[in-house]
Design a protein around this motif. Structure first.
Motif, PDB file in Angstrom:
ATOM      1  N   UNK A  19      -2.687  -9.652  -6.588  1.00 19.34           N
ATOM      2  CA  UNK A  19      -2.826  -8.829  -5.432  1.00 19.34           C
ATOM      3  C   UNK A  19      -1.879  -9.384  -4.279  1.00 19.34           C
ATOM      4  N   UNK A  20      -1.191  -8.321  -3.490  1.00 24.88           N
ATOM      5  CA  UNK A  20      -0.547  -8.800  -2.604  1.00 24.88           C
ATOM      6  C   UNK A  20      -1.051  -8.603  -1.214  1.00 24.88           C
ATOM      7  N   UNK A  21      -0.850  -9.505  -0.272  1.00 24.07           N
ATOM      8  CA  UNK A  21      -1.406  -9.299   1.208  1.00 24.07           C
ATOM      9  C   UNK A  21      -0.339  -9.654   1.971  1.00 24.07           C
ATOM     10  N   UNK A  22      -0.115  -8.885   3.187  1.00 25.11           N
ATOM     11  CA  UNK A  22       0.772  -8.925   4.109  1.00 25.11           C
ATOM     12  C   UNK A  22      -0.183  -9.312   5.274  1.00 25.11           C
ATOM     13  N   UNK A  61      -4.460  -4.919  -7.528  1.00 28.00           N
ATOM     14  CA  UNK A  61      -4.018  -4.903  -8.776  1.00 28.00           C
ATOM     15  C   UNK A  61      -4.425  -3.644  -9.472  1.00 28.00           C
ATOM     16  N   UNK A  62      -3.585  -3.317 -10.384  1.00 30.31           N
ATOM     17  CA  UNK A  62      -3.757  -1.951 -11.191  1.00 30.31           C
ATOM     18  C   UNK A  62      -3.654  -0.736 -10.269  1.00 30.31           C
ATOM     19  N   UNK A  63      -2.782  -0.910  -9.196  1.00 31.46           N
ATOM     20  CA  UNK A  63      -2.638   0.445  -8.237  1.00 31.46           C
ATOM     21  C   UNK A  63      -1.185   0.680  -8.378  1.00 31.46           C
ATOM     22  N   UNK A  64      -1.026   2.379  -7.982  1.00 29.88           N
ATOM     23  CA  UNK A  64       0.102   2.849  -8.082  1.00 29.88           C
ATOM     24  C   UNK A  64       0.452   3.068  -6.472  1.00 29.88           C
ATOM     25  N   UNK A 114       0.719 -13.672  -2.379  1.00 30.90           N
ATOM     26  CA  UNK A 114       0.858 -12.979  -3.713  1.00 30.90           C
ATOM     27  C   UNK A 114       0.069 -13.926  -4.709  1.00 30.90           C
ATOM     28  N   UNK A 115      -0.957 -13.111  -5.216  1.00 29.56           N
ATOM     29  CA  UNK A 115      -1.827 -13.841  -6.390  1.00 29.56           C
ATOM     30  C   UNK A 115      -2.492 -15.128  -5.758  1.00 29.56           C
ATOM     31  N   UNK A 116      -2.855 -15.188  -4.480  1.00 33.02           N
ATOM     32  CA  UNK A 116      -3.598 -16.312  -3.953  1.00 33.02           C
ATOM     33  C   UNK A 116      -2.633 -17.546  -3.356  1.00 33.02           C
ATOM     34  N   UNK A 117      -1.159 -17.037  -3.722  1.00 33.58           N
ATOM     35  CA  UNK A 117      -0.132 -18.209  -3.231  1.00 33.58           C
ATOM     36  C   UNK A 117       0.740 -17.670  -1.947  1.00 33.58           C
TER      37      UNK A 117
END
Length: 245
Positions: free
Chosen positions: A1-4, A30-33, A64-67
């Motif tokens: 998952x991406x988070x801004x 995740x798993x999204x277009x 990104x991915x928790x990082x």
């Protein structure tokens, strides 16, 4: 998952600070277009470059991915699993397509595997596998080779900045087919496309509209596309493309 988180981006213009992205927050699962659209100058391509690490935000945080990857450069983000496709694909004089695919895969790649990646993007492997990635290739050919490298990388997040730029109608139709296949085969990854083309918007699991550096609309195709079709935020570029071809 991406988070801004609260991303802002300013540039200097004639001694004045101009805000391109305004305190923008966004989560991409995740798993999204996902397709990000909006009028020219809205900040959508800048946002893509911020995610990839080409540009650094003036303020805010990228997770990104928790990082926290806010301070990571483009190379470090690529190693973390982020791919970026430019509007105009980069040429590599002296490098053959097979070598580029091997480098992208980051592992030993068989000739057969490389050919399969080319086949996935509609290229005859026999005709392209030993070609140099240079100006002898058309814009559509370069675009598809770039797509093949991203498929070979198998990254967690793939970002495409206006992939329809500089290609003809035939190549555009093939591009749609490639994206449809990528969407069907998403596995623990996400695809983000910056575009105002209606046919690309139609593929999306989610459409995000950016205007004036901030998100103004967000939702699925049925919710968002009827609101933006025919406006500067959506399909003007598609109609212009059809007139020119």
């Amino acid at each position: 998952m991406l988070e801004l988180k609260n991303i802002s981006f300013d540039v200097e213009d004639e001694g004045k600070s101009v805000e391109i992205i305004r305190n923008l927050s966004l989560k991409i699962e995740s798993n999204k277009f996902v397709v990000i659209t909006g009028p020219n100058g809205s900040g959508k391509s800048t946002l893509a470059k911020i995610i990839a690490g080409i540009e650094k935000p003036t303020s805010g945080q990228i997770v990104f991915d928790g990082e926290d990857i806010t301070e990571k450069n483009i190379t470090e983000r690529a190693k973390s699993g982020i791919s970026f496709a430019f509007q105009q694909p980069v040429k590599f004089k002296g490098i053959e397509v097979f070598d580029l695919l091997k480098f992208s895969a980051g592992k030993k790649l068989s000739f057969a595997d490389a050919c399969n990646y080319l086949s996935e993007v509609g290229l005859c492997a026999r005709d392209y596998i030993n070609r140099e990635v240079n100006s002898s290739l058309s814009g559509g050919e370069l675009k598809r080779i770039e797509l093949a490298t991203i498929i070979a990388r198998k990254t967690k997040l793939s970002i495409f900045d206006e992939p329809e730029a500089g290609i003809d109608l035939w190549s555009f139709q093939n591009l749609i087919h490639i994206f449809e296949n990528m969407r069907k085969n998403i596995r623990q990854s996400s695809i983000v496309v910056i575009s105002h083309q209606e046919r690309i918007l139609n593929i999306a699991d989610e459409i995000i509209v950016i205007d004036g550096g901030k998100i103004t609309k967000r939702g699925n195709v049925k919710e968002i596309l009827p609101e933006i079709v025919g406006t500067s935020a959506a399909v003007k570029g598609c109609k212009k493309m059809e007139r020119e071809i």
